[in-house]
Write a protein that holds these residues in place. Sequence first.
Motif, PDB file in Angstrom:
ATOM      1  N   SER A 155       0.858  -1.181   0.000  1.00  0.00           N
ATOM      2  CA  SER A 155       0.000   0.000   0.000  1.00  0.00           C
ATOM      3  C   SER A 155       0.899   1.237   0.000  1.00  0.00           C
ATOM      4  CB  SER A 155      -0.892   0.012   1.244  1.00  0.00           C
ATOM      5  OG  SER A 155      -0.106   0.189   2.422  1.00  0.00           O
ATOM      6  N   PHE A 156       0.303   2.375  -0.329  1.00  0.00           N
ATOM      7  CA  PHE A 156       1.061   3.624  -0.289  1.00  0.00           C
ATOM      8  C   PHE A 156       1.547   3.900   1.126  1.00  0.00           C
ATOM      9  CE2 PHE A 156       1.068   8.364   0.041  1.00  0.00           C
ATOM     10  CZ  PHE A 156       2.145   8.590  -0.811  1.00  0.00           C
ATOM     11  N   GLU A 157       0.728   3.546   2.117  1.00  0.00           N
ATOM     12  CA  GLU A 157       1.119   3.772   3.510  1.00  0.00           C
ATOM     13  C   GLU A 157       2.343   2.934   3.886  1.00  0.00           C
ATOM     14  OE1 GLU A 157      -1.971   3.297   2.460  1.00  0.00           O
ATOM     15  OE2 GLU A 157      -2.812   5.273   2.901  1.00  0.00           O
ATOM     16  N   SER A 158       2.357   1.675   3.468  1.00  0.00           N
ATOM     17  CA  SER A 158       3.507   0.837   3.816  1.00  0.00           C
ATOM     18  C   SER A 158       4.760   1.279   3.078  1.00  0.00           C
ATOM     19  CB  SER A 158       3.201  -0.634   3.512  1.00  0.00           C
ATOM     20  OG  SER A 158       3.114  -0.885   2.122  1.00  0.00           O
ATOM     21  N   LEU A 159       4.601   1.745   1.848  1.00  0.00           N
ATOM     22  CA  LEU A 159       5.756   2.178   1.060  1.00  0.00           C
ATOM     23  C   LEU A 159       6.379   3.461   1.609  1.00  0.00           C
ATOM     24  CD1 LEU A 159       4.426   1.541  -2.555  1.00  0.00           C
ATOM     25  CD2 LEU A 159       6.313   0.330  -1.430  1.00  0.00           C
ATOM     26  N   THR A 160       5.577   4.284   2.253  1.00  0.00           N
ATOM     27  CA  THR A 160       6.069   5.584   2.745  1.00  0.00           C
ATOM     28  C   THR A 160       6.229   5.600   4.257  1.00  0.00           C
ATOM     29  OG1 THR A 160       3.795   6.434   2.802  1.00  0.00           O
ATOM     30  CG2 THR A 160       5.064   6.824   0.800  1.00  0.00           C
ATOM     31  N   ALA A 161       6.214   4.425   4.880  1.00  0.00           N
ATOM     32  CA  ALA A 161       6.306   4.366   6.346  1.00  0.00           C
ATOM     33  C   ALA A 161       7.584   4.995   6.872  1.00  0.00           C
ATOM     34  CB  ALA A 161       6.205   2.906   6.807  1.00  0.00           C
ATOM     35  N   SER A 162       8.673   4.932   6.106  1.00  0.00           N
ATOM     36  CA  SER A 162       9.948   5.477   6.579  1.00  0.00           C
ATOM     37  C   SER A 162      10.275   6.830   5.955  1.00  0.00           C
ATOM     38  CB  SER A 162      11.084   4.491   6.280  1.00  0.00           C
ATOM     39  OG  SER A 162      11.239   4.330   4.884  1.00  0.00           O
ATOM     40  N   SER A 163       9.405   7.353   5.096  1.00  0.00           N
ATOM     41  CA  SER A 163       9.656   8.654   4.468  1.00  0.00           C
ATOM     42  C   SER A 163       9.491   9.769   5.490  1.00  0.00           C
ATOM     43  CB  SER A 163       8.689   8.875   3.297  1.00  0.00           C
ATOM     44  OG  SER A 163       8.864   7.895   2.307  1.00  0.00           O
ATOM     45  N   LYS A 164      10.382  10.730   5.439  1.00  0.00           N
ATOM     46  CA  LYS A 164      10.376  11.821   6.431  1.00  0.00           C
ATOM     47  C   LYS A 164      10.373  13.165   5.714  1.00  0.00           C
ATOM     48  CE  LYS A 164      12.731   9.312  10.158  1.00  0.00           C
ATOM     49  NZ  LYS A 164      12.644   8.002   9.522  1.00  0.00           N
ATOM     50  N   TYR A 165       9.859  14.182   6.419  1.00  0.00           N
ATOM     51  CA  TYR A 165       9.880  15.551   5.903  1.00  0.00           C
ATOM     52  C   TYR A 165      10.458  16.478   6.963  1.00  0.00           C
ATOM     53  CZ  TYR A 165       8.555  20.190   4.450  1.00  0.00           C
ATOM     54  OH  TYR A 165       8.603  21.506   4.113  1.00  0.00           O
ATOM     55  N   SER A 166      11.343  17.362   6.539  1.00  0.00           N
ATOM     56  CA  SER A 166      11.859  18.427   7.393  1.00  0.00           C
ATOM     57  C   SER A 166      12.454  19.495   6.484  1.00  0.00           C
ATOM     58  CB  SER A 166      12.943  17.900   8.349  1.00  0.00           C
ATOM     59  OG  SER A 166      14.115  17.546   7.633  1.00  0.00           O
ATOM     60  N   GLU A 167      12.688  20.667   7.036  1.00  0.00           N
ATOM     61  CA  GLU A 167      13.290  21.731   6.226  1.00  0.00           C
ATOM     62  C   GLU A 167      14.686  21.335   5.748  1.00  0.00           C
ATOM     63  OE1 GLU A 167      13.238  25.552   8.012  1.00  0.00           O
ATOM     64  OE2 GLU A 167      11.065  25.602   8.296  1.00  0.00           O
ATOM     65  N   GLN A 168      15.423  20.614   6.581  1.00  0.00           N
ATOM     66  CA  GLN A 168      16.747  20.169   6.172  1.00  0.00           C
ATOM     67  C   GLN A 168      16.655  19.172   5.019  1.00  0.00           C
ATOM     68  OE1 GLN A 168      19.030  18.144   9.162  1.00  0.00           O
ATOM     69  NE2 GLN A 168      20.927  18.202   7.984  1.00  0.00           N
ATOM     70  N   LEU A 169      15.725  18.210   5.115  1.00  0.00           N
ATOM     71  CA  LEU A 169      15.565  17.233   4.046  1.00  0.00           C
ATOM     72  C   LEU A 169      15.070  17.895   2.767  1.00  0.00           C
ATOM     73  CD1 LEU A 169      13.972  14.277   6.043  1.00  0.00           C
ATOM     74  CD2 LEU A 169      16.245  14.312   4.987  1.00  0.00           C
ATOM     75  N   GLN A 170      14.307  18.960   2.898  1.00  0.00           N
ATOM     76  CA  GLN A 170      13.807  19.684   1.732  1.00  0.00           C
ATOM     77  C   GLN A 170      14.948  20.264   0.898  1.00  0.00           C
ATOM     78  OE1 GLN A 170      11.772  23.706   1.975  1.00  0.00           O
ATOM     79  NE2 GLN A 170       9.981  22.390   1.783  1.00  0.00           N
ATOM     80  N   SER A 171      16.062  20.565   1.540  1.00  0.00           N
ATOM     81  CA  SER A 171      17.198  21.168   0.836  1.00  0.00           C
ATOM     82  C   SER A 171      18.127  20.140   0.209  1.00  0.00           C
ATOM     83  CB  SER A 171      18.003  22.036   1.817  1.00  0.00           C
ATOM     84  OG  SER A 171      18.615  21.217   2.817  1.00  0.00           O
ATOM     85  N   MET A 172      17.810  18.844   0.358  1.00  0.00           N
ATOM     86  CA  MET A 172      18.690  17.797  -0.150  1.00  0.00           C
ATOM     87  C   MET A 172      18.569  17.641  -1.669  1.00  0.00           C
ATOM     88  SD  MET A 172      20.376  16.290   2.367  1.00  0.00           S
ATOM     89  CE  MET A 172      20.556  17.939   3.040  1.00  0.00           C
ATOM     90  N   CYS A 173      19.606  17.051  -2.239  1.00  0.00           N
ATOM     91  CA  CYS A 173      19.546  16.578  -3.624  1.00  0.00           C
ATOM     92  C   CYS A 173      19.897  15.093  -3.595  1.00  0.00           C
ATOM     93  CB  CYS A 173      20.503  17.342  -4.536  1.00  0.00           C
ATOM     94  SG  CYS A 173      20.509  16.725  -6.240  1.00  0.00           S
ATOM     95  N   TRP A 174      18.917  14.247  -3.904  1.00  0.00           N
ATOM     96  CA  TRP A 174      19.102  12.806  -3.866  1.00  0.00           C
ATOM     97  C   TRP A 174      19.582  12.278  -5.213  1.00  0.00           C
ATOM     98  CZ3 TRP A 174      18.681   9.230   0.030  1.00  0.00           C
ATOM     99  CH2 TRP A 174      18.158   9.683   1.246  1.00  0.00           C
ATOM    100  N   ALA A 175      20.473  11.300  -5.160  1.00  0.00           N
ATOM    101  CA  ALA A 175      20.879  10.588  -6.363  1.00  0.00           C
ATOM    102  C   ALA A 175      20.080   9.301  -6.459  1.00  0.00           C
ATOM    103  CB  ALA A 175      22.375  10.269  -6.312  1.00  0.00           C
ATOM    104  N   LEU A 176      19.545   9.028  -7.632  1.00  0.00           N
ATOM    105  CA  LEU A 176      18.854   7.763  -7.881  1.00  0.00           C
ATOM    106  C   LEU A 176      19.814   6.830  -8.605  1.00  0.00           C
ATOM    107  CD1 LEU A 176      16.263   6.069  -7.822  1.00  0.00           C
ATOM    108  CD2 LEU A 176      15.646   7.097 -10.023  1.00  0.00           C
ATOM    109  N   LEU A 177      20.327   5.840  -7.883  1.00  0.00           N
ATOM    110  CA  LEU A 177      21.253   4.864  -8.464  1.00  0.00           C
ATOM    111  C   LEU A 177      20.601   3.499  -8.640  1.00  0.00           C
ATOM    112  CD1 LEU A 177      24.600   5.717  -6.621  1.00  0.00           C
ATOM    113  CD2 LEU A 177      23.708   6.607  -8.768  1.00  0.00           C
ATOM    114  N   TYR A 178      19.384   3.349  -8.135  1.00  0.00           N
ATOM    115  CA  TYR A 178      18.608   2.132  -8.339  1.00  0.00           C
ATOM    116  C   TYR A 178      17.607   2.357  -9.473  1.00  0.00           C
ATOM    117  CZ  TYR A 178      19.871   0.952  -3.435  1.00  0.00           C
ATOM    118  OH  TYR A 178      20.521   0.678  -2.266  1.00  0.00           O
ATOM    119  N   GLN A 179      17.129   1.274 -10.057  1.00  0.00           N
ATOM    120  CA  GLN A 179      16.007   1.398 -10.979  1.00  0.00           C
ATOM    121  C   GLN A 179      14.764   1.791 -10.183  1.00  0.00           C
ATOM    122  OE1 GLN A 179      16.379  -2.667 -12.416  1.00  0.00           O
ATOM    123  NE2 GLN A 179      16.961  -1.918 -14.433  1.00  0.00           N
ATOM    124  N   PRO A 180      14.023   2.805 -10.626  1.00  0.00           N
ATOM    125  CA  PRO A 180      12.915   3.335  -9.819  1.00  0.00           C
ATOM    126  C   PRO A 180      11.730   2.391  -9.684  1.00  0.00           C
ATOM    127  CG  PRO A 180      13.009   4.425 -11.950  1.00  0.00           C
ATOM    128  CD  PRO A 180      14.256   3.603 -11.838  1.00  0.00           C
TER     129      PRO A 180
END
Length: 438
Positions: A134-159
């Motif tokens: 479910s969407f809830e289980s997939l996002t259980a560990s997703s977090k939001y904060s002002e610091q995380l908002q400023s990040m740039c993530w690299a996608l090295l896995y197949q999405p």
Amino acid sequence: MQSLLQQLKNLPKTGVITYEGESCAVSELIQKAAEIKHQNPQLYQGDIALGYTHLAEFVTALIAFDGWCSAIYLCPPNVAIPQGELIKWPLSGDAAMDDATKKQPVFSSSEVVQTKWYMATSGTTGEPKWYSHSFESLTASSKYSEQLQSMCWALLYQPFRFAGLQVVLQALLSGANLVDAAENEPLVQIALLKQNKTTAISATPSLWRQLLMTGQLGDLKLQYITLGGEIADQSVLDNLSRLFPKAKLRHIYASTETGVGLVVSDGLAGFPLTWLESLALPVALKVSDTQHLMVKPNFKVCQTLSAQTDPQGFVDTLDIVEIKEHRVLFIGRATGTINVGGNKVYPEKVEQVLMQSANVSQAKVYPKKSALMGELVVADITVLNADDPQQLKTQILINCKNQLQRFEIPTKINIVNNIAHDPSGKLNRKLNRKQQHD
């Protein structure tokens, strides 16, 4: 229950996605997703098989179809879809005009469908299998904060794989930027990450070793480092910790089948023994009599896992662990053992010992057929310095004899230029006949 689209609309800021030399704002993808829903009412409550073209189109489809379609199948190339009645996206001309498949939708922001997300396993040691989340289980560990908002993530896995989807959702739901570098060679990846000022990377230990081998990883200003998908051995954790002493370093134990389980952030391999009794984790843990790690998520797992689930609701992960002092250490997969004269050898365990040598950058252990013993243990290694290959092999074997039982020690060690990985970033453990008999 909120859909991905609704959560993104509630963010104070959304990020930018960079892919194939192009960049687009997530806010633009949100608008395109809304247009898809209104232009294709026949998709409402349908089951979608989502083929991958590029990251922006993939993310747009996720935003459009979560909470709108009954099921989304994230389809890797060359993996059979388990049902024949799925609508394939992007739509063909015929599908778009097929009145027989259309349903009369209710265009209301409150009319949210509980979408099932289906993903296929990587098939590292067998045929891929489909599992739902479910969407809830997939996002259980997703977090939001002002610091995380400023990040740039690299996608090295197949999405469309579990680990890649975790990176995509974390970036989207934190309002961070996302750079797709999944299909590039390590030096090209480093160049892309420098250019886009990447500050957060999630990758398998194998991919991290490749990036370390470039000698240029230290040029990045990383603040978040995540390892997943394979056993995170102490050597790779120590190398990353030395290179980025101020970064938040963590390794994640998760699977396509059960979702995110454990997040370890103390810089040590395995996880604390006390976690087997903890009530504060997102999963309950125990070790079976056969040394299999058992997990019990706090959400309902896919029905496909019923055969692996005990009466208390614990799912057998098929991962073998051992308890050493105050640590639970991962040894290998129960399904990937080498049978040497009736003795089980776990390739991952032998690989961890091989990589304790400072000169060994990567290792892969696999079986060789033997008329006498059934199978023998063989190892391929890549090295940083091979001025005296024979001396290096001798030193490695001495270390193996000090830590492994006789039947676990490789009968042959090959120094190779590179070691193949599968598209999910893991060591490719599928053997061809030549490897098994050479």
